[in-house]
Scaffold this active site. Structure first.
Site, PDB file in Angstrom:
ATOM      1  NE  ARG A  93     -10.528  -1.352   4.936  1.00 33.11           N
ATOM      2  CZ  ARG A  93     -10.936  -1.471   6.190  1.00 33.11           C
ATOM      3  NH1 ARG A  93     -11.997  -2.199   6.476  1.00 33.11           N
ATOM      4  NH2 ARG A  93     -10.278  -0.889   7.165  1.00 33.11           N
ATOM      5  CG  ASP A  98      -5.386   7.950   4.832  1.00 34.01           C
ATOM      6  OD1 ASP A  98      -6.361   8.548   4.324  1.00 34.01           O
ATOM      7  OD2 ASP A  98      -5.499   6.941   5.561  1.00 34.01           O
ATOM      8  CG  ASP A 128      -9.665   7.463   7.211  1.00 35.58           C
ATOM      9  OD1 ASP A 128      -8.642   7.438   6.491  1.00 35.58           O
ATOM     10  OD2 ASP A 128      -9.635   7.688   8.438  1.00 35.58           O
ATOM     11  CE  LYS A 139      -6.272   8.816   8.314  1.00 38.65           C
ATOM     12  NZ  LYS A 139      -6.840   7.722   9.128  1.00 38.65           N
ATOM     13  CE  LYS A 186      -3.101   2.645   3.098  1.00 39.87           C
ATOM     14  NZ  LYS A 186      -3.905   2.668   4.336  1.00 39.87           N
ATOM     15  CG  ASP A 215      -1.739   5.392   4.901  1.00 38.60           C
ATOM     16  OD1 ASP A 215      -1.522   4.360   5.565  1.00 38.60           O
ATOM     17  OD2 ASP A 215      -2.860   5.686   4.438  1.00 38.60           O
ATOM     18  CD  GLU A 258      -6.669   5.154   2.840  1.00 43.73           C
ATOM     19  OE1 GLU A 258      -7.599   5.289   3.667  1.00 43.73           O
ATOM     20  OE2 GLU A 258      -5.494   4.934   3.179  1.00 43.73           O
TER      21      GLU A 258
HETATM   22  N1  BES Z   1      -3.914   4.681   7.030  1.00 39.78           N
HETATM   23  C1  BES Z   1      -4.970   4.418   7.919  1.00 39.78           C
HETATM   24  C2  BES Z   1      -4.565   3.496   9.065  1.00 39.78           C
HETATM   25  C3  BES Z   1      -3.548   4.053  10.008  1.00 39.78           C
HETATM   26  C4  BES Z   1      -3.952   4.661  11.176  1.00 39.78           C
HETATM   27  C5  BES Z   1      -2.215   3.918   9.754  1.00 39.78           C
HETATM   28  C6  BES Z   1      -3.008   5.147  12.054  1.00 39.78           C
HETATM   29  C7  BES Z   1      -1.264   4.401  10.638  1.00 39.78           C
HETATM   30  C8  BES Z   1      -1.672   5.012  11.790  1.00 39.78           C
HETATM   31  C9  BES Z   1      -6.129   3.766   7.187  1.00 39.78           C
HETATM   32  O1  BES Z   1      -6.295   4.181   5.883  1.00 39.78           O
HETATM   33  C10 BES Z   1      -7.361   4.144   7.926  1.00 39.78           C
HETATM   34  O2  BES Z   1      -7.674   5.299   7.953  1.00 39.78           O
HETATM   35  N2  BES Z   1      -8.049   3.159   8.500  1.00 39.78           N
HETATM   36  C11 BES Z   1      -9.249   3.401   9.226  1.00 39.78           C
HETATM   37  C12 BES Z   1     -10.275   2.421   8.762  1.00 39.78           C
HETATM   38  C13 BES Z   1     -11.642   2.672   9.319  1.00 39.78           C
HETATM   39  C14 BES Z   1     -12.207   3.936   8.719  1.00 39.78           C
HETATM   40  C15 BES Z   1     -12.510   1.494   9.008  1.00 39.78           C
HETATM   41  C16 BES Z   1      -8.953   3.229  10.698  1.00 39.78           C
HETATM   42  O3  BES Z   1      -8.290   2.256  11.060  1.00 39.78           O
HETATM   43  O4  BES Z   1      -9.347   4.091  11.478  1.00 39.78           O
HETATM   44 ZN    ZN Z   2      -4.573   4.809   4.936  1.00 44.40          ZN
HETATM   45 MN    MN Z   3      -7.407   5.965   5.752  1.00 48.53          MN
END
Ligand code: BES
Ligand code: ZN
Ligand code: MN
Length: 486
Positions: free
Chosen positions: A340, A259, A336, A266, A254, A277, A338
């Site tokens: 996956r 992000d 968010d 966020k 990825k 990210d 994204e």
């Molecule tokens: N890039 C983030 C995950 C992340 C969070 C990486 C903190 C490093 C530090 C990912 O794209 C994300 O935002 N995931 C969300 C998914 C949710 C919306 C289902 C998450 O984990 O909050």
């Molecule tokens: Zn992300």
């Molecule tokens: Mn995200």
């Protein structure tokens, strides 16, 4: 840093600083001879502070005696028969950080006492090398001088030279990945990653880069649905290294270069860290680089979908439905989630290249930190045989991996009312439901998912990982690829 081996044997090593491992109780011929030259100074330190011989403890000695290095660093390595591989690696890292403020240019390691006890000193060297990293690109003053030469002094067998060379390549790949991850998103956009991939082209390595039009033409609408919110153009990068005939491993990384969350924005606090990210993509580039430089007799594919996730007039909105290249429809309930989305298309694309296994690596979920803290990579997959191999590599490299379950019951969490699947199942179990989502796209192809969201970045210095990007995953996957090739 140049790492060289030598057999000097004398107290004089031509170095600014000498690293002297202290084995339990301070035994060892080399230690004794240096102690004699210092009129018992070392033995006195050990007497005053017996815990100095515990693995990872350090003590700096400033030396006035002529013919000796100006600094001698005592570093504990413990009861060497019991000291673990990663403890030794950590001791090497601690040795580097204890020395760093003195900015020595040439450092020697007195390895003889370890060698005499038949202790493999290479992990110690590895820890030292891994810790010798700092990201100074934007500092206009106060650049620390890095160690230029690391001289490993001892009576070595022939194998050591090739092991050091191997180690240097792998460490460089880790540092390369860290550099990419530390670079802010204004200086690292998808086309920059594509350029880094292209630089590896040649010999056994082929590189293909797809732009926006190719991505749309290939039907990768899930990937494009993330990319389209930004003015920066996406890149879909494929590297193919052919070191033998037959199928090989495919790595999918990825690479969201920033992000923001998109329309599901966020919170601003901590958002600056979302430049990392793209760590999965950086790891894939690092592994490809090490494997090709080491000329490993393997086949390896690297696939890196890269774009930004930003809000804007063209961005995807919650509730949108997209169709992947493989024909599955996804309801985007949260923009968010994204990672996956881009991985769904990338995994389907990779499947068509018929690899024996797909390993994706991604900063996928915040829940990864909730489950495991900042200590371990979360692994999930549909092929236990490969997971076992991964676990062996984990033990060999000290890059901790913990397996999470993919019970079929999780499928319900990501059931959509309007499409085949939705991209978020909400808070409960979100580390594993993210994995389950990817599993649907991997289908019957052997596949492992590695979530490095909580380990790709460290807010505190660790023994062989300074603050910032860790490069975690590079050593793990190079080891796995090398082991599978045997
Ligand atoms: N890039 C983030 C995950 C992340 C969070 C990486 C903190 C490093 C530090 C990912 O794209 C994300 O935002 N995931 C969300 C998914 C949710 C919306 C289902 C998450 O984990 O909050
Ligand atoms: Zn992300
Ligand atoms: Mn995200």
């Amino acid at each position: 840093m140049k790492t060289e081996i030598a057999n000097i044997k004398k107290t004089r090593t031509g170095a600014d600083a000498l690293v002297l491992p202290v084995i339990n109780g301070g035994k060892g011929d080399r230690l004794n001879s240096i102690d004699r030259a210092l009129k018992g100074m070392i033995k006195k330190v050990i007497k005053d502070r017996p815990s100095i011989s515990d693995a990872g403890n350090t003590e700096i000695l400033h030396i006035k005696e002529k013919g000796l290095p100006g600094i001698i660093l005592l570093v504990g390595v413990g009861d060497v028969k019991k000291t673990g591989l990663d403890e030794l690696r950590a001791a090497g890292g601690s040795a580097f950080s204890a020395l760093a403020r003195y900015e020595p240019q040439v450092v020697a390691l007195a390895a003889d006492d370890l060698l005499q006890k038949k202790v493999d000193h290479i992990p110690f060297v590895e820890g030292f090398m891994l810790r010798n990293y700092s990201y100074d690109r934007y500092r206009s003053v106060n650049n620390k001088k890095a160690v230029r030469t690391f001289r490993i002094d001892g009576k070595h067998n022939k194998k050591v030279e090739s092991r050091i060379k191997e180690l240097s390549e792998i460490t460089e790949a880790v540092h390369f990945a860290r550099d990419l991850v530390n670079t802010p998103s204004n200086d690292l956009i998808p086309s920059d990653l594509a350029r880094e991939a292209r630089r590896m082209e040649g010999g056994k390595m082929k590189v293909k880069v797809m732009g926006k039009k190719d991505i749309i033409r290939a039907g990768m609408n899930a990937f494009y649905s993330v990319a389209k919110g930004s003015k920066e153009a996406p890149r879909f990068i494929t590297l193919e290294y052919k070191g033998k005939k037959g199928p090989g491993i495919a790595l999918v990384g990825k690479a969201i270069t920033f992000d923001s969350g998109g329309i599901s924005l966020k919170p601003s606090e901590g958002m600056e860290k979302m430049k990392y990210d793209m760590a999965g993509g950086a790891v894939v580039l690092g592994v490809m680089r090490a494997v090709s430089r080491l000329k490993l007799p393997v086949n390896l594919i690297g696939v890196i979908p890269s774009c930004e996730n930003l809000p804007g007039g063209a961005a995807s909105k919650p509730g949108d439905v997209v169709k992947t290249a493989g024909g599955k429809t996804i309801e985007i309930v949260n923009t968010d989630a994204e990672g996956r989305l881009i991985l769904a298309d990338a995994i389907e694309y990779t499947k068509k290249l018929s690899p024996e296994v797909i390993i994706d690596i991604a900063t996928l979920t915040g829940a990864c930190a909730v489950a495991l803290g900042n200590e371990a990579i979360a692994a999930m997959g549909n092929d236990q045989k490969y997971i076992e191999k991964l676990m062996k590599s984990s033990a060999a490299t000290g890059e901790k991996v913990w397996q999470m379950p993919l019970y079929k019951e999780y499928r319900d969490y990501i059931k959509s009312e309007v499409a085949d699947i939705k991209n978020s199942g909400g808070r409960s179990g979100s580390l594993v439901t993210a994995g389950y989502f990817l599993k649907e796209f991997a289908g019957d192809t052997p596949w492992i998912h590695l979530d490095i969201a909580s380990t790709a970045w460290t807010d505190k210095d660790r023994p062989y990982m300074p603050k910032g990007a860790t490069g975690i995953g590079v050593r793990l996957l190079v080891d796995l690829v090398a082991e599978v090739s045997k």
